[in-house]
Structures are given as structure tokens and as C-alpha cells.
Write a protein that holds these residues in place. Sequence first.
Motif, mmCIF file in Angstrom:
data_model
loop_
_atom_site.group_PDB
_atom_site.id
_atom_site.type_symbol
_atom_site.label_atom_id
_atom_site.label_comp_id
_atom_site.label_asym_id
_atom_site.label_seq_id
_atom_site.Cartn_x
_atom_site.Cartn_y
_atom_site.Cartn_z
ATOM 1 N N UNK A 152 0.861 -1.280 -0.107
ATOM 2 C CA UNK A 152 0.141 0.216 0.194
ATOM 3 C C UNK A 152 1.315 1.414 0.305
ATOM 4 N N UNK A 153 0.535 1.984 -0.808
ATOM 5 C CA UNK A 153 1.267 3.516 -0.924
ATOM 6 C C UNK A 153 0.285 4.573 -0.645
ATOM 7 N N UNK A 154 1.361 6.025 -1.062
ATOM 8 C CA UNK A 154 0.411 6.999 -0.766
ATOM 9 C C UNK A 154 -0.145 7.205 -1.933
ATOM 10 N N UNK A 155 -1.093 7.472 -2.662
ATOM 11 C CA UNK A 155 -2.227 7.437 -3.661
ATOM 12 C C UNK A 155 -3.106 7.282 -4.181
ATOM 13 N N UNK A 156 -4.291 7.821 -5.391
ATOM 14 C CA UNK A 156 -5.709 8.043 -5.001
ATOM 15 C C UNK A 156 -6.378 6.242 -4.862
ATOM 16 N N UNK A 157 -7.482 6.793 -4.171
ATOM 17 C CA UNK A 157 -8.080 5.673 -3.984
ATOM 18 C C UNK A 157 -9.979 6.153 -4.445
ATOM 19 N N UNK A 158 -10.440 7.574 -4.576
ATOM 20 C CA UNK A 158 -11.569 8.413 -5.040
ATOM 21 C C UNK A 158 -10.607 9.787 -5.704
ATOM 22 N N UNK A 159 -10.114 9.518 -6.598
ATOM 23 C CA UNK A 159 -9.725 10.472 -6.927
ATOM 24 C C UNK A 159 -8.232 11.427 -6.634
ATOM 25 N N UNK A 160 -8.146 11.119 -5.555
ATOM 26 C CA UNK A 160 -6.936 12.077 -4.876
ATOM 27 C C UNK A 160 -5.710 11.241 -4.525
ATOM 28 N N UNK A 161 -4.618 11.563 -5.177
ATOM 29 C CA UNK A 161 -3.192 11.075 -5.094
ATOM 30 C C UNK A 161 -2.980 11.280 -4.086
ATOM 31 N N UNK A 162 -3.582 11.881 -2.984
ATOM 32 C CA UNK A 162 -2.423 12.847 -1.807
ATOM 33 C C UNK A 162 -3.298 11.330 -1.020
ATOM 34 N N UNK A 163 -4.353 10.440 -1.051
ATOM 35 C CA UNK A 163 -5.271 9.923 0.265
ATOM 36 C C UNK A 163 -3.997 8.213 -0.041
ATOM 37 N N UNK A 164 -4.237 7.113 0.601
ATOM 38 C CA UNK A 164 -3.311 6.275 0.706
ATOM 39 C C UNK A 164 -4.626 5.067 0.463
ATOM 40 N N UNK A 165 -4.493 4.345 -0.137
ATOM 41 C CA UNK A 165 -4.993 3.257 -1.383
ATOM 42 C C UNK A 165 -4.619 1.915 -1.204
ATOM 43 N N UNK B 207 -13.890 15.747 -19.629
ATOM 44 C CA UNK B 207 -13.998 16.169 -18.010
ATOM 45 C C UNK B 207 -13.201 17.059 -18.531
ATOM 46 N N UNK B 208 -13.580 18.593 -17.523
ATOM 47 C CA UNK B 208 -12.420 19.124 -17.458
ATOM 48 C C UNK B 208 -11.227 19.274 -16.224
ATOM 49 N N UNK B 209 -10.341 18.480 -16.463
ATOM 50 C CA UNK B 209 -9.214 19.195 -14.901
ATOM 51 C C UNK B 209 -8.817 19.925 -14.466
ATOM 52 N N UNK B 210 -8.521 19.688 -13.011
ATOM 53 C CA UNK B 210 -7.547 20.650 -12.631
ATOM 54 C C UNK B 210 -6.491 19.593 -12.039
ATOM 55 N N UNK B 211 -5.345 20.187 -12.282
ATOM 56 C CA UNK B 211 -4.445 19.612 -12.358
ATOM 57 C C UNK B 211 -3.660 20.495 -10.411
ATOM 58 N N UNK B 212 -3.310 18.798 -9.125
ATOM 59 C CA UNK B 212 -2.676 19.719 -7.896
ATOM 60 C C UNK B 212 -1.840 19.599 -8.500
ATOM 61 N N UNK B 213 -0.133 20.128 -7.977
ATOM 62 C CA UNK B 213 1.348 19.726 -8.234
ATOM 63 C C UNK B 213 1.594 19.637 -6.947
ATOM 64 N N UNK B 214 2.180 19.160 -5.826
ATOM 65 C CA UNK B 214 3.047 19.129 -4.918
ATOM 66 C C UNK B 214 4.856 19.805 -5.309
ATOM 67 N N UNK B 215 4.630 20.983 -4.631
ATOM 68 C CA UNK B 215 6.116 21.427 -5.267
ATOM 69 C C UNK B 215 7.236 20.682 -4.810
ATOM 70 N N UNK C 1 7.270 17.038 -3.301
ATOM 71 C CA UNK C 1 7.858 15.550 -3.453
ATOM 72 C C UNK C 1 7.034 15.368 -5.194
ATOM 73 N N UNK C 2 6.399 16.348 -5.771
ATOM 74 C CA UNK C 2 5.934 16.079 -7.014
ATOM 75 C C UNK C 2 5.036 15.016 -7.268
ATOM 76 N N UNK C 3 4.311 14.948 -6.355
ATOM 77 C CA UNK C 3 2.787 13.921 -6.674
ATOM 78 C C UNK C 3 1.887 14.967 -7.774
ATOM 79 N N UNK C 4 1.059 14.492 -8.195
ATOM 80 C CA UNK C 4 0.273 14.861 -9.304
ATOM 81 C C UNK C 4 -1.396 14.603 -9.050
ATOM 82 N N UNK C 5 -2.054 15.099 -8.618
ATOM 83 C CA UNK C 5 -3.288 14.949 -7.518
ATOM 84 C C UNK C 5 -4.890 15.749 -8.965
ATOM 85 N N UNK C 6 -5.531 14.392 -9.405
ATOM 86 C CA UNK C 6 -6.327 14.983 -10.693
ATOM 87 C C UNK C 6 -7.829 15.159 -9.998
ATOM 88 N N UNK C 7 -8.324 15.698 -9.952
ATOM 89 C CA UNK C 7 -9.515 16.796 -9.680
ATOM 90 C C UNK C 7 -10.318 16.844 -10.873
#
Length: 159
Positions: free
Chosen positions: A1-14, A109-117, A119-125
Amino acid sequence: MSSSPSNGSEFERHDHDACIRTALSAADAACKARSLRLTPVRRRTLEILLEAHEALGAYDVLARLDAEGFGAKPPVAYRALSFLVDAGLAHRIERLNAFVACAHPGADHDPAFLICNSCGTVAEGEAQNALAPSAAAVGFEIDRTVVEATGICPSCKDA
């Protein structure tokens, strides 16, 4: 298990393996519905993006493809990435000149990207099209909206 998406948020564990399987299944279905061919190199390119959960440059993808015997010439990666973007299975992050797997493969869809300065993780909303009223007021028809925001993810903020 790593830190990444479960419900579209790459910032959550799944369960990352389940996440990849689900995304590949959705990609297969999207390609089948549109009579597109997900060749072995295209599929592996998508897997590489899914495994990373961060934006990867074309040369990062090419290095992985080459190491796995898919070829060392830049067009191999660029063609695969171009197919994935055109098919709605990946997105190009303009700010980073890099690519990420789509969290909603095949969906319009129209994506919105949240980019962590940090660690570089990118979450798509999903971008709520805030421009629609302004565009409508001047008779402008929006084809595509992409939002890219940078900041600090919860893991990096807590560290």
C-alpha cells in the motif's frame, strides 16, 4: 500500500495495485468503445504513468520502455504518449512539460491538477468551469479547460 488515489485523490492512501488494475480496465473499455487499439507499448506506457502517480517527462517514460525492451528512440515514447492523451487516457501537464495518467479515463471532463512542489505528486480533480459565465457573456465557446495549481500536499505539509 502506498500514498496514492482511492477516490481520485493521489494524496490519500489506497491499494495501489487495485488502483492500477481498475484504471487499466477502464482504459481497455474506453478504447474498445471507441475502436482504438491499446498496443503493448501504449499499454505499458499507461502502466508506467499509473505506477508513478507523479508527472513524468517523455524521456523518463522512454528510459523505462527502453529498459523493458520496447525501444530506445524518442518517437516510441512520444507516439505512445500522444495516443494516450488523444484517447483521454493521460494528460499533459503544461507547467511541467510532463504527463500523468487520467483519473477518469475515457470521460469527457475538465481536469484540475494539484501539483506538490515538494514531492512532485500530481492529483487530478475536476475543474468547475468558472469561466463559463464570462465566456457566455462575450459569446465565446470554450473547447477545453485545464487548471494547474501548485502547492504543498498533506504528506509534505505534515512532514
